[in-house]
Motif scaffolding. Structure first.
Motif, PDB file in Angstrom:
ATOM      1  N   THR A 149       0.860  -1.177   0.000  1.00  9.51           N
ATOM      2  CA  THR A 149       0.000   0.000   0.000  1.00  9.51           C
ATOM      3  C   THR A 149       0.897   1.227   0.000  1.00  9.51           C
ATOM      4  O   THR A 149       2.121   1.116   0.091  1.00  9.51           O
ATOM      5  N   SER A 160       0.889   5.872   0.817  1.00 14.71           N
ATOM      6  CA  SER A 160       0.305   6.908   1.676  1.00 14.71           C
ATOM      7  C   SER A 160      -1.067   7.366   1.199  1.00 14.71           C
ATOM      8  O   SER A 160      -1.833   7.936   1.976  1.00 14.71           O
ATOM      9  N   ARG A 214      -3.347   5.305   0.337  1.00 13.53           N
ATOM     10  CA  ARG A 214      -4.171   4.144   0.664  1.00 13.53           C
ATOM     11  C   ARG A 214      -4.528   3.289  -0.548  1.00 13.53           C
ATOM     12  O   ARG A 214      -5.473   2.516  -0.514  1.00 13.53           O
ATOM     13  N   ILE A 227      -4.080   0.136  -2.782  1.00 15.14           N
ATOM     14  CA  ILE A 227      -3.680  -1.208  -2.372  1.00 15.14           C
ATOM     15  C   ILE A 227      -3.426  -2.049  -3.613  1.00 15.14           C
ATOM     16  O   ILE A 227      -4.202  -2.023  -4.566  1.00 15.14           O
ATOM     17  N   GLY A 236      -7.226   3.955  -3.298  1.00 17.39           N
ATOM     18  CA  GLY A 236      -7.679   4.084  -1.916  1.00 17.39           C
ATOM     19  C   GLY A 236      -8.996   4.809  -1.762  1.00 17.39           C
ATOM     20  O   GLY A 236      -9.810   4.449  -0.914  1.00 17.39           O
TER      21      GLY A 236
END
Length: 118
Positions: free
Chosen positions: A35, A37, A39, A41, A94
């Motif tokens: 992941t 910063s 978010r 994935i 994210g």
């Protein structure tokens, strides 16, 4: 949870199977790789699952009657399966993730509980 514990927990999830729910109702199930910063994935060996289309849901009772003449009339409930496809390596942004679930076997769950206690 402080930042150090959060980092350790996130690191412990690498290589585990995650189920990600997206804003468009798709569900991605794959191996958690990393992941960032923002978010985002990255999942490997990923399957994408989609809920059935409205037309498939609408046509399901008719299809059930044709396959099982008389049985569908006895039961008002008809099951319609989600569609799935293998997509391999995927980046899920994210801002599109609504829920993250850890998929684990019962044995993995017991081991995790033992490790929490120690």
């Amino acid at each position: 949870m402080d930042e150090n514990h959060a980092f350790q927990y996130l690191e412990s999830l690498i290589g585990q199977t995650l189920r990600l729910h997206a804003t468009d109702t798709r569900i991605f199930v794959g191996t958690f790789k990393c992941t960032d910063s923002a978010r985002n994935i990255i999942l490997a060996s990923t399957y994408e699952y989609r809920f059935p289309s409205p037309s498939a849901v609408r046509d399901a009772p008719t299809d059930a009657e044709n396959q099982d003449a008389g049985i569908a009339a006895e039961s008002p409930n008809v099951k319609v399966n989600m569609t799935s496809r293998f997509i391999g390596l995927v980046v899920v942004p994210g801002h599109h993730i609504t829920k993250i679930e850890l998929e684990e076997t019962p044995q993995q769950s017991r081991v995790r509980e033992v490790l929490k206690k120690s």
